[in-house]
Design a protein around this motif. Sequence first.
Motif, short mmCIF file in Angstrom:
data_model
loop_
_atom_site.label_atom_id
_atom_site.label_comp_id
_atom_site.label_asym_id
_atom_site.label_seq_id
_atom_site.Cartn_x
_atom_site.Cartn_y
_atom_site.Cartn_z
N ALA A 92 -28.74 -20.90 114.85
CA ALA A 92 -27.98 -20.09 116.06
C ALA A 92 -27.16 -19.68 115.89
O ALA A 92 -27.28 -18.23 116.17
N VAL A 93 -26.30 -19.64 114.49
CA VAL A 93 -24.55 -19.34 114.73
C VAL A 93 -25.26 -18.24 113.60
O VAL A 93 -24.72 -17.23 113.89
N SER B 229 -16.49 -13.85 119.97
CA SER B 229 -17.15 -14.40 121.48
C SER B 229 -18.99 -15.01 120.21
O SER B 229 -18.72 -16.09 121.90
N VAL B 230 -19.15 -14.46 119.77
CA VAL B 230 -19.87 -15.25 118.84
C VAL B 230 -19.82 -16.69 118.73
O VAL B 230 -20.09 -17.98 118.81
N ILE B 231 -18.04 -16.83 118.00
CA ILE B 231 -18.17 -17.47 117.25
C ILE B 231 -17.27 -18.92 118.75
O ILE B 231 -17.97 -20.05 118.75
N GLU B 232 -17.31 -18.53 119.85
CA GLU B 232 -16.91 -19.02 120.72
C GLU B 232 -18.15 -20.04 121.47
O GLU B 232 -18.18 -21.27 121.77
N LYS B 233 -19.23 -18.63 121.21
CA LYS B 233 -20.35 -18.99 121.68
C LYS B 233 -21.18 -20.46 121.06
O LYS B 233 -21.71 -21.55 122.14
N HIS B 234 -20.86 -20.55 120.09
CA HIS B 234 -21.99 -21.94 118.91
C HIS B 234 -20.23 -23.26 118.89
O HIS B 234 -20.55 -23.98 118.57
N ALA B 235 -18.60 -22.59 119.11
CA ALA B 235 -17.88 -23.16 118.75
C ALA B 235 -16.92 -24.04 120.28
O ALA B 235 -16.28 -25.50 119.73
#
Length: 147
Positions: free
Chosen positions: A15-16, A140-146
Amino acid sequence: MTDLKSTLTGANRDAVVSDMAAFIESSVSGLSGFTGMAIKGAVGAARKADQNVISKGVNRLLPEFADALDPHWRSYRENGAHSGFGDYLEEHHTEVTDSILAVADRNADSIDQPAVAKVYSSVRGKLTGIINDHLGGLGSVIEKHAA
């Protein structure tokens, strides 16, 4: 606190990679000027050789980028003064961009497509500005998954 690499390359890695590849493709499509044309041309040439070049590149480099961004993630999580990781990255753009470019530069020598390697070399000086312009979305992309 789990490190960013473990979080991003663990169970949700696919997903990442998918979200990061989509973010990169969207960012590239929005570039303009001579540098934008050169980057779009390089991506187009790379896609002729392999349609999934962006997602494969993200998958291969994700552990290194996660390691490079981990100190920034830790600082963001410990500080808590920002509304999102993208805001943190934008505020600390010089150090963050240097971290990202260090990974890119280390890997530039192993690009197996001469046209892409040539474009990277020719646009390297402009990448600081391009990366800085996209740090909010990256965060934003990183925070969505982390998170």
